[in-house]
Design a protein around this motif. Sequence first.
Motif, mmCIF file in Angstrom:
data_model
loop_
_atom_site.group_PDB
_atom_site.id
_atom_site.type_symbol
_atom_site.label_atom_id
_atom_site.label_comp_id
_atom_site.label_asym_id
_atom_site.label_seq_id
_atom_site.Cartn_x
_atom_site.Cartn_y
_atom_site.Cartn_z
ATOM 1 N N GLU A 39 -4.201 -10.710 13.215
ATOM 2 C CA GLU A 39 -3.069 -9.811 13.009
ATOM 3 C C GLU A 39 -2.901 -9.463 11.532
ATOM 4 O O GLU A 39 -2.595 -8.321 11.186
ATOM 5 N N GLN A 40 -3.113 -10.450 10.654
ATOM 6 C CA GLN A 40 -3.007 -10.196 9.208
ATOM 7 C C GLN A 40 -4.077 -9.199 8.758
ATOM 8 O O GLN A 40 -3.814 -8.275 7.979
ATOM 9 N N THR A 41 -5.296 -9.404 9.264
ATOM 10 C CA THR A 41 -6.394 -8.513 8.889
ATOM 11 C C THR A 41 -6.162 -7.100 9.405
ATOM 12 O O THR A 41 -6.399 -6.120 8.701
ATOM 13 N N PHE A 42 -5.711 -7.021 10.644
ATOM 14 C CA PHE A 42 -5.464 -5.716 11.261
ATOM 15 C C PHE A 42 -4.405 -4.947 10.459
ATOM 16 O O PHE A 42 -4.550 -3.751 10.198
ATOM 17 N N GLU A 43 -3.364 -5.645 10.046
ATOM 18 C CA GLU A 43 -2.304 -5.006 9.254
ATOM 19 C C GLU A 43 -2.847 -4.553 7.902
ATOM 20 O O GLU A 43 -2.542 -3.455 7.428
ATOM 21 N N ALA A 44 -3.676 -5.408 7.286
ATOM 22 C CA ALA A 44 -4.255 -5.049 5.985
ATOM 23 C C ALA A 44 -5.136 -3.816 6.095
ATOM 24 O O ALA A 44 -5.095 -2.917 5.252
ATOM 25 N N LEU A 45 -5.939 -3.757 7.161
ATOM 26 C CA LEU A 45 -6.828 -2.612 7.336
ATOM 27 C C LEU A 45 -6.065 -1.344 7.694
ATOM 28 O O LEU A 45 -6.498 -0.241 7.378
ATOM 29 N N SER A 46 -4.924 -1.487 8.353
ATOM 30 C CA SER A 46 -4.133 -0.298 8.670
ATOM 31 C C SER A 46 -3.618 0.343 7.388
ATOM 32 O O SER A 46 -3.534 1.558 7.270
ATOM 33 N N LYS A 47 -3.305 -0.497 6.392
ATOM 34 C CA LYS A 47 -2.913 0.038 5.076
ATOM 35 C C LYS A 47 -4.120 0.697 4.406
ATOM 36 O O LYS A 47 -4.029 1.784 3.844
ATOM 37 N N ALA A 48 -5.249 0.009 4.484
ATOM 38 C CA ALA A 48 -6.442 0.497 3.791
ATOM 39 C C ALA A 48 -6.997 1.782 4.374
ATOM 40 O O ALA A 48 -7.677 2.536 3.700
ATOM 41 N N SER A 49 -6.705 2.021 5.653
ATOM 42 C CA SER A 49 -7.285 3.196 6.300
ATOM 43 C C SER A 49 -6.371 4.418 6.234
ATOM 44 O O SER A 49 -6.565 5.379 6.948
ATOM 45 N N SER A 50 -5.342 4.351 5.382
ATOM 46 C CA SER A 50 -4.488 5.525 5.232
ATOM 47 C C SER A 50 -5.297 6.676 4.645
ATOM 48 O O SER A 50 -6.348 6.467 4.051
ATOM 49 N N PRO A 51 -4.843 7.911 4.807
ATOM 50 C CA PRO A 51 -5.678 9.077 4.501
ATOM 51 C C PRO A 51 -6.255 9.093 3.087
ATOM 52 O O PRO A 51 -5.559 8.793 2.120
#
Length: 245
Positions: free
Chosen positions: A128-140
Amino acid sequence: MRAIIVDDELAAINSLSWELRKYPDFISVIETFTSPKEAISGINYLKPDCVFLDIEMPEMSGFSLLDKLEYRNFAIVITTAYNQYAIQAIKESAVDYLLKPVDQDDISGVIEKLKKLNGSQNFQLQFEQTFEALSKASSPQVVQIPVSGKILFLRVDEIVYCESDGNYSKVFMESGEQLLVSKKLKELEDLLPDRVFFRIHNSFIVHLLKVNEYLRSDGYLVLSNHKKIPISRTKRDAFLNRMSH
């Protein structure tokens, strides 16, 4: 631990597999995938304890792969060649990653962290921590900016800073180009990813990765284009905190 490696480059898979074979008592690579779509089915079926995941594959990003999974009870180690934004976001969430090409010391550090997780409940939390971090990183990586009756698609990493100009804003690009935008600075601020942009003053937003110096005595930042920008006294602590991550 039963591990899966997902990477579109076979050479990277072979290199990582070879390094992990040095820890036979702790980790075993049960499958590898060069296709993200096949990896989704494989992970759901094999239910590994750990996945080494390349986040920048041409067919599908690592974040998109994780988003499509049904089975999520495993630890993730991110592998990447160069994505500075992703690394920044992952560091902020204290999730581990390997910078390619991987070396023995990095692998050893990852193994020690995986040993400390040791349990499905911890794997779930780390996922869950990784998924949240990647959701930030994958912003446009591209923003849409209205200019003179048209919309420009500007690469985020080419914007150095923005300056207020009444009901308009000026956008200064790495190329030296200056764009006049029919939006107030606050509206522009809402368009830009706050991961890498920071409002340092009522009149200025800067790209944090374009800041070269902070002149404390003068209260100015020196940017990559050598421009000096004032930083508000009330913003200094928050700015320094952002730059330390």
